[in-house]
Write an enzyme that holds these catalytic residues in place. Structure first.
Site, PDB file in Angstrom:
ATOM      1  N   SER A   1      94.278  90.490-135.533  1.00 50.62           N
ATOM      2  CA  SER A   1      93.758  91.841-135.342  1.00 50.62           C
ATOM      3  C   SER A   1      92.423  91.733-134.636  1.00 50.62           C
ATOM      4  CB  SER A   1      93.567  92.526-136.693  1.00 50.62           C
ATOM      5  OG  SER A   1      92.441  91.975-137.338  1.00 50.62           O
ATOM      6  N   LYS A   2      91.889  92.867-134.279  1.00 55.24           N
ATOM      7  CA  LYS A   2      90.609  92.934-133.557  1.00 55.24           C
ATOM      8  C   LYS A   2      89.490  92.173-134.285  1.00 55.24           C
ATOM      9  CE  LYS A   2      90.425  95.314-129.662  1.00 55.24           C
ATOM     10  NZ  LYS A   2      89.760  94.704-128.515  1.00 55.24           N
ATOM     11  N   ARG A   3      89.624  92.068-135.620  1.00 55.20           N
ATOM     12  CA  ARG A   3      88.553  91.427-136.390  1.00 55.20           C
ATOM     13  C   ARG A   3      88.322  89.979-135.964  1.00 55.20           C
ATOM     14  NH1 ARG A   3      90.557  90.532-140.974  1.00 55.20           N
ATOM     15  NH2 ARG A   3      92.382  91.803-140.564  1.00 55.20           N
TER      16      ARG A   3
END
Ligand code: GLU
Length: 501
Positions: free
Chosen positions: A255-257
């Site tokens: 994910s973007k994290r």
């Protein structure tokens, strides 16, 4: 894999978002598999989700694949003998298959309302039972169902899951057997006539003579439904293979994290295309267990889906940056400079033609950073100091603290400037100036940091970076002296609380 030529594989993205790095890997592995065996790789756009599908996403997906050099033999833009290659253009075939299944009794109309299905789910949850359709409409005679549909009663079409068990071959996981009872009577066509993914994917994979369905693990739970449908339609079942999920360094779904998920973000950040391909290869596959830097031709020569790992692959951005840097280090100065140029121009410091007319200077600037950078965009960040105003260079905290500490009474640096000024009048030749400076230092018994740290801060604003004499050559005599004078002034003035004046 003994019958090469009939091998047909596909990448079947839904144009509901940008090309995901996981999708890019699926496309890459399918493409390599086809190329290795002289087979066919096709692109099919799965656009049955009318609300979320957008032509701009389709364009972005095609562009992303083209950027990577993954060429499809058949597809929506290039056509081919099994077209059309957009699912929405294949509705007539889907409707015919639905009718056939209904006529055979392998599918049935279900008139259950949303309210009934909600109540059913709640009751199942209360009894801690597995949620699923209870088959109420299975018993409705076909003639009655047809009458009710003709009278305008809303209905979905459900697949009638038979009893027994089913098997399929997963090239990565081996033989898979499942109990049919585990599979719900799933919806094939919604009340508005829209077909669902599991239904049309089987129609189209079969119609397009796909021999191997290789896709991401997120589809593993769909495969039993699809295999049952192949059987019901009397179609030959392809081989399946499910590539492991890509996980972030936190072990969770990417994910973007923990990193960008869209392929184009890596392109825009200046990761070399070859590094992106190499990194995607390493997501679940290995060349020989030790070689990490290799080209796509090695993938094509060796790719075997049975050797793809079952375990989730870690999308480690630090490793990706390292690999990207490796490609930059191994590339020629000219080529790296060309790839970095758009990122430099995008900063607005100078136009593409100005950069071209300063080619020699620009090449020298790139040479000072080529061994250090990880992406093309990073080059622009690192040479930003060259474009800053000489009297207002931003000093970073560490550079300023080092500079102040080493400057002392300032006499050493002032003496050096007095010596340097006439030297610079002859022009800056970095190697000669470096040697002469060292001799000057030796005569005075001075320590290097006492001179170099204030100079580095004054010339670059940073605590680390390229060789100072290369920096002087890039700045030229006037700017070098202007920066040193302004730097000494700023470093000997009382410290302010801010980092820069
Ligand atoms: N359209 C599906 C997706 O984008 C493709 C699934 C498949 O390859 O069967 O995930």
């Amino acid at each position: 894999m003994t019958s090469p030529s009939p091998l047909r594989v596909r990448f079947a993205p839904s144009p509901t978002g940008k090309l995901h790095v996981g999708g890019a890997r699926t496309a890459l592995f399918n493409w390599a598999f086809a190329r290795r065996h002289g087979g066919t790789f096709l692109l099919r756009i799965e656009d049955t989700d009318r609300e979320r599908s957008k032509p701009e996403y389709e364009r972005a997906i095609l562009e992303g694949l083209s950027w990577l050099g993954i060429q499809w033999d058949e597809g929506p833009d290039v056509g081919g003998p099994y077209g059309p290659y957009r699912q929405m253009e294949r509705s007539a075939q889907h409707v015919a298959a639905a009718r056939e299944l209904e006529a055979k009794g392998a599918a049935y109309r279900c008139f259950c309302t949303t309210e009934r299905l909600d109540a059913l789910r709640e009751a199942q949850a209360a009894k801690r039972e597995k949620p699923g359709y209870d088959g109420l409409c299975r018993a409705i005679p076909r003639a009655e169902a047809e009458r009710r549909v003709a009278a305008g009663e809303p209905a979905v079409l459900r697949f009638r899951v038979p009893e027994g068990h089913t098997q399929f071959v997963d090239l990565i996981r081996g033989d898979v057997t499942f109990q049919n009872a585990e599979v719900d009577d799933w919806v094939m066509v919604r009340t508005d006539g829209a077909p669902t993914y599991n239904f049309v994917v089987v129609c189209d994979d079969s119609a397009m003579a796909i021999t191997h369905v290789l896709r991401g693990e997120e589809h593993l739970t769909n495969t039993p439904k699809q295999v049952l449908l192949y059987h019901a339609l009397g179609y030959q079942v392809p081989r399946f293979g499910h590539f492991p999920l890509m996980l972030g360094t936190d072990g969770k779904k990417l994910s973007k994290r923990t990193g960008d998920t869209a392929l184009e973000d890596y392109r825009d950040k200046g990761f070399p295309k070859e590094a992106v391909l190499n990194f995607l290869c390493l997501q679940g596959w290995a060349l020989d267990g030790k070689t990490e830097v290799f080209g796509v031709e090695d993938l094509v020569a060796n790719f075997d889906p049975t050797q793809v790992s079952k375990a989730g692959s870690i999308f480690d951005i630090q490793k990706f940056l390292w690999l990207s840097g490796e490609y930059i280090r191994r590339d020629s100065l000219e080529s790296v400079a060309d790839h970095c140029a758009p990122h430099v121009v995008a900063k607005g410091w100078l136009s593409a033609s100005e950069l071209q007319s300063k080619r020699e200077w620009y090449l020298a600037a790139v040479a000072t950073e080529k061994e250090r950078i990880h992406t093309y965009a990073e080059l622009a960040e690192r040479i930003a100091y060259l474009f800053a105003p000489d009297d207002a260079l931003v000093f970073d905290d560490k550079a300023e603290a080092n500079g102040r500490k080493q400057l002392g009474d300032g006499n050493l640096v002032k003496g050096y400037v007095a010596w340097l000024t006439p030297q610079l009048a002859k022009g800056v030749e970095a190697a000669a100036l470096r040697d002469a400076t060292k001799a000057w230092m030796a005569e005075r018994g001075a320590k290097f940091p006492a001179l170099f740290q204030p100079l580095r801060c004054a010339l670059t604003g940073e605590a680390g970076g390229p060789d100072l004499f290369d920096v002087m050559a890039l700045l030229g005599p006037e700017r070098t002296l202007a920066r040193i004078e302004s730097g000494i002034r700023r470093l000997s003035a009382p410290a302010t609380t801010g980092t820069t004046p």
